[in-house]
Design a protein around this motif. Structure first.
Motif, PDB file in Angstrom:
ATOM      1  N   LEU A   1     -33.924 -25.532 -11.276  1.00 30.64           N
ATOM      2  CA  LEU A   1     -34.347 -26.943 -10.986  1.00 30.64           C
ATOM      3  C   LEU A   1     -34.129 -27.127  -9.114  1.00 30.64           C
ATOM      4  O   LEU A   1     -34.722 -27.873  -8.596  1.00 30.64           O
ATOM      5  N   GLU A   2     -32.535 -26.582  -9.028  1.00 34.63           N
ATOM      6  CA  GLU A   2     -32.189 -26.983  -7.849  1.00 34.63           C
ATOM      7  C   GLU A   2     -33.503 -25.997  -6.644  1.00 34.63           C
ATOM      8  O   GLU A   2     -33.095 -26.439  -5.347  1.00 34.63           O
ATOM      9  N   ALA A   3     -33.243 -24.690  -7.340  1.00 34.85           N
ATOM     10  CA  ALA A   3     -33.586 -23.331  -6.243  1.00 34.85           C
ATOM     11  C   ALA A   3     -35.507 -24.562  -6.097  1.00 34.85           C
ATOM     12  O   ALA A   3     -35.610 -24.215  -4.836  1.00 34.85           O
ATOM     13  N   MET A   4     -35.796 -24.583  -6.973  1.00 36.55           N
ATOM     14  CA  MET A   4     -37.120 -25.537  -7.286  1.00 36.55           C
ATOM     15  C   MET A   4     -37.099 -26.257  -5.822  1.00 36.55           C
ATOM     16  O   MET A   4     -37.681 -26.752  -5.393  1.00 36.55           O
ATOM     17  N   GLN A   5     -36.316 -27.406  -6.339  1.00 34.79           N
ATOM     18  CA  GLN A   5     -36.160 -28.310  -5.366  1.00 34.79           C
ATOM     19  C   GLN A   5     -36.190 -28.022  -3.778  1.00 34.79           C
ATOM     20  O   GLN A   5     -36.577 -28.589  -2.862  1.00 34.79           O
ATOM     21  N   GLU A   6     -34.678 -27.163  -3.808  1.00 31.11           N
ATOM     22  CA  GLU A   6     -34.326 -27.398  -2.126  1.00 31.11           C
ATOM     23  C   GLU A   6     -35.454 -26.022  -1.333  1.00 31.11           C
ATOM     24  O   GLU A   6     -34.697 -25.157  -0.583  1.00 31.11           O
ATOM     25  N   HIS A   7     -35.591 -25.076  -2.848  1.00 33.59           N
ATOM     26  CA  HIS A   7     -36.033 -23.749  -1.763  1.00 33.59           C
ATOM     27  C   HIS A   7     -34.581 -22.704  -1.193  1.00 33.59           C
ATOM     28  O   HIS A   7     -34.962 -21.974  -0.161  1.00 33.59           O
ATOM     29  N   ARG A   8     -33.753 -23.185  -1.956  1.00 27.69           N
ATOM     30  CA  ARG A   8     -32.886 -21.817  -1.853  1.00 27.69           C
ATOM     31  C   ARG A   8     -31.505 -22.468  -2.866  1.00 27.69           C
ATOM     32  O   ARG A   8     -31.652 -23.090  -3.626  1.00 27.69           O
ATOM     33  N   VAL A   9     -30.548 -21.277  -2.689  1.00 27.73           N
ATOM     34  CA  VAL A   9     -29.519 -21.174  -3.741  1.00 27.73           C
ATOM     35  C   VAL A   9     -28.205 -20.907  -2.700  1.00 27.73           C
ATOM     36  O   VAL A   9     -27.929 -20.370  -2.558  1.00 27.73           O
ATOM     37  N   THR A  10     -27.369 -21.783  -4.119  1.00 27.92           N
ATOM     38  CA  THR A  10     -26.080 -21.399  -3.305  1.00 27.92           C
ATOM     39  C   THR A  10     -25.277 -20.726  -4.061  1.00 27.92           C
ATOM     40  O   THR A  10     -25.147 -20.690  -5.282  1.00 27.92           O
ATOM     41  N   ALA A  11     -24.931 -19.768  -3.878  1.00 30.35           N
ATOM     42  CA  ALA A  11     -24.088 -18.201  -4.711  1.00 30.35           C
ATOM     43  C   ALA A  11     -22.959 -17.860  -3.912  1.00 30.35           C
ATOM     44  O   ALA A  11     -22.955 -17.110  -2.969  1.00 30.35           O
ATOM     45  N   GLY A  12     -21.577 -18.255  -4.638  1.00 32.38           N
ATOM     46  CA  GLY A  12     -20.742 -16.752  -3.949  1.00 32.38           C
ATOM     47  C   GLY A  12     -19.858 -17.453  -2.280  1.00 32.38           C
ATOM     48  O   GLY A  12     -19.538 -16.888  -1.750  1.00 32.38           O
ATOM     49  N   GLY A  13     -20.472 -18.802  -2.235  1.00 31.49           N
ATOM     50  CA  GLY A  13     -19.598 -19.527  -1.211  1.00 31.49           C
ATOM     51  C   GLY A  13     -20.904 -19.550  -0.434  1.00 31.49           C
ATOM     52  O   GLY A  13     -20.268 -20.477   1.139  1.00 31.49           O
ATOM     53  N   LYS A  14     -21.818 -19.232  -0.614  1.00 29.37           N
ATOM     54  CA  LYS A  14     -22.717 -19.250   0.357  1.00 29.37           C
ATOM     55  C   LYS A  14     -24.285 -19.823   0.194  1.00 29.37           C
ATOM     56  O   LYS A  14     -24.371 -19.832  -1.249  1.00 29.37           O
TER      57      LYS A  14
END
Lengths: 346, 381
Positions: A131-144
């Motif tokens: 859902l976070e990806a849906m909202q912001e069109h970005r992903v936070t993974a591995g500190g990035k």
């Protein structure tokens, strides 16, 4: 394609008809679902699709991906699915010299069209990653933080039958979906055609019609379609009418609705209406465009009262009754504090 | 940039079409208001006892014209309203958006305008209609029924008050006389009280106002007799005569009103000594027969000194038996416009009442009082 808006509108409305023809090679019937899904993609929204198994949810998304030349990805949500399984994770690699390094392996979410199958089976933590990806069109993974490619579209599904052991999406999360579409069981004629198609091959046959960049341009073009102030206020009145606590709430709302829709509903209505007008070859939004998307926009955003549930009233029935009540006040003027600019571009 | 006036031109013909329906609604409204006003005017005319339908018709015309004009101004469709009605025919808000974007220089506005005009050309004028509400038709019919009912109500319904007022007058007179009789009885004036009782009994059975007035006059005379005979006090008699005079006035007013309503012509006024010989002479002949007796007493009085009035009066009465002499001896010429004749006793009783009042008030000079008393006592009425 000429940059002239008229040409763009004509181009896109023609292409839209073609897209639908291509998809109809793979999906028999379900025109409302196809229209709604395509509209949501153009608008940059996401869709929650509900249907029993085997009605063609996955096939629909694949077919759309083919016709729009978009990268497709499918995520089967299970109770043991972890957020990293969705977004991706860092892995440690050793090179030939034995040196270790971290490498981010993107998850299935890194695609244009995501089919999130049975989203309600995954844990809330995993749901929130999507859902976070849906909202912001970005992903936070591995500190990035990784930006997802555009256009980015999620079609999440829910099985209305198997509710045991599922994690119902909370209302705040449901609100992130632009539409909730319902795939119904096909009619006998449609089922016959489905069988005939799939007997030859199970592969999708849709051909590419337009690309991702065209989709983004359609989105921008739709924003230029003018909407009359009265029509905009009509959308506002429909959403406002879903709130029983307001003094202007109609009888249908007071008797059947427990919680009303969020302001995001109005944005969804207007955006979808503009796209519909554009794809219809019109240069203005009509009341009909608003009404066409009232059910898909509202059905997952309002909660029925227990009385309505016990009396077996469906959300769609309540929404239809609401539209009837609000629709007769279609010619009423906006409130005195409203901006009277007839040419609205929110 | 296209101006709104240019765009409005394109929907003018549709606006005129809708205007026709507005005119029809305005006419219905005007007719409703006019008919209600007509009915009310007819009712008022009947209440104030006026006849005819000219004034109500004028009121109807005025109210109809004013109401219809006001309604037409209010109901005549605007361009925006016309655009909405056109959009309802399947134009999907093209017309309304076109008007809203009038004056916008953007490319999309121009595209929208051309698209709207192209679709507008597919709409025929006759497709544009306005619904006449059932309520307005019902109101017109109700107004028509109201006006008809008001016109059909008989005027006599409002004239019953006249009949009632005649009865009420009679009742008021009898009530007044009864109260006076009770008062006299309480004061111990038996003779006067008996006179009143007799009068009330006569009035209750009286069949005409004239007869009633005659009976009242007789009662007045009897009251004076009672005073002169010492059977009643002058004060009580005077008060009784005042009440009787009031009763006569009320009955005379009623008579006058009834005559006016009946539309009688001019009343014949018979003046003694004038007009045709036959009838007047006969009429006067009767009077002189009564007045002759009175004239015998008065004839001389008019000529002689007061201190000799009584004797001279009697003496002269015996000496002058002629009717002419008796008539010429009448001291007053007072005419009753209703009957055309005079009862001498009516005049006499008024004068006697006035004399008695002034006498008690000390307004008659002492030297004349004895003579005057003797004179009145000597009169053979």
């Amino acid at each position: 394609m000429d940059n002239n808006i008229n040409d763009r509108i004509k181009f896109f409305s023609g292409r839209f008809a073609e897209i639908k023809r291509e998809i109809s090679k793979d999906i028999i019937g379900q025109t409302d679902v196809v229209d709604g899904t395509l509209t949501a993609i153009i608008a940059g929204g996401n869709v929650l699709l509900e249907g029993v198994p085997g009605v063609g949810k996955t096939r629909l998304v694949r077919s759309i991906g083919r016709s729009l030349n978009l990268q497709f990805s499918r995520i089967q949500f299970t109770p043991d699915l972890m957020p990293a399984d969705v977004t991706g994770t860092n892995i440690i690699e050793k090179d030939d010299s034995g040196k270790s390094s971290q490498r981010f392996v993107p998850g299935p979410i890194f695609a244009n069209i995501i089919l999130a199958d049975e989203i309600n089976r995954a844990t809330p933590k995993t749901q929130s990653a999507l859902l976070e990806a849906m909202q912001e069109h970005r992903v936070t993974a591995g500190g990035k933080t990784w930006v997802l490619m555009e256009p980015f579209f999620v079609l999440a599904t829910q099985n209305p039958i198997e509710q045991d052991g599922t994690y119902t999406l909370p209302e705040a999360q449901m609100d992130r979906f632009m539409f909730k579409l319902i795939m119904t069981f096909p009619s006998q004629e449609e089922l016959r055609d489905i069988v005939l198609i799939t007997q030859d091959t199970n592969e999708e046959r849709a051909n590419q019609v337009i690309g991702g960049s065209d989709l983004l341009q359609m989105r921008e073009t739709a924003k230029e379609i003018p909407i009359l102030d009265d029509v905009l206020m009509y959308a506002v009145r429909i959403v406002t009418a879903t709130h029983p606590e307001l003094p202007t709430a109609p009888e249908t709302t007071k008797n059947n609705i427990r919680f009303g829709a969020s302001p995001r509903s109005v944005q969804a209505l207007v955006t979808a209406a503009r796209i519909r007008a554009m794809l219809d070859g019109r240069y203005n939004v009509s009341y009909e465009d608003i009404e066409a998307f009232a059910a898909p926009v509202l059905r997952h955003r309002i909660k029925l009262t227990y009385d309505a549930i016990m009396e077996k009233r469906t959300i769609d029935q309540v929404i239809a009754a609401l539209i009837s009540e609000v629709g007769i006040r279609r010619f009423s003027k906006p409130s005195s504090g409203a901006d009277r600019n007839p040419f609205r571009r929110p | 940039m296209v101006r709104s006036e240019t765009l409005s031109f394109h929907i003018s013909e549709y606006r005129r079409r809708l205007g026709m329906f507005s005119a029809l609604k305005a006419l219905l409204f005007g007719a409703t208001a006019g008919l209600f006003a007509f009915g009310a005017a007819v009712l008022v005319m009947k209440i104030i006892n006026r006849s005819g339908f000219v004034i109500p018709a004028v009121i109807f015309a005025a109210v109809f014209a004013a109401a219809a004009a006001a309604a037409l101004i209010f109901l005549f469709p605007s361009y925006n309203y016309t655009a909405k009605k056109l959009d309802d025919l399947g134009l999907k808000e093209r017309t309304s958006t076109m008007l809203a974007l009038a004056g916008s220089p953007t490319e999309i506005a121009a595209l929208q305008r051309n698209d709207a005009l192209a679709h507008l050309g597919t709409v025929e004028k006759k497709q544009l209609r306005e619904r006449i509400s059932t309520l307005s038709i019902i109101l017109v019919l109700a107004a028509l029924i109201f006006a008809s009912v008001c016109s059909a109500i008989p005027a006599a319904w409002f004239q019953r008050t006249e009949e009632k007022s005649a009865e009420e007058v009679w009742q008021d007179v009898l009530e007044m006389l009864r109260e006076e009789q009770e008062r006299l009885e309480q004061q111990g004036e038996e003779a006067l009280s008996d006179e009143m009782k007799d009068l009330i009994e006569k009035l209750e059975n009286s069949d005409s106002i004239l007869n009633a007035i005659g009976d009242i006059n007789t009662a007045e005379e009897n009251a004076v007799d009672d005073v002169l005979n010492g059977e009643a006090s002058p004060r009580s008699a005077r008060e009784m005569i005042e009440v009787l005079e009031e009763a006569k006035r009320m009955l005379l007013d009623l008579e006058e009103a009834e005559n006016a309503q009946a539309g009688e012509g001019e009343m014949e006024i018979m003046i003694p000594g004038e007009g045709e010989e036959g009838e007047e002479g006969e009429g006067q002949g009767e009077e002189p027969a009564e007045g002759g007796e009175e004239g015998e007493g008065q004839g001389e009085n008019g000529k002689q000194q007061p201190d000799n009035a009584g004797q001279n009066g009697r003496g002269s009465s015996e000496e002058r038996p002629d009717e002419e002499e008796k008539e010429s001896n009448k001291t007053e010429l007072i005419y009753d416009p209703i009957s055309g004749s005079v009862k001498y006793g009516d005049v006499f009783s008024v004068y006697l009442s006035e004399y008695l009042k002034n006498s008690e008030g000390g307004e008659i000079p002492f030297e004349l009082k004895d003579a005057a008393d003797a004179y009145f006592n000597s009169l053979d009425r």
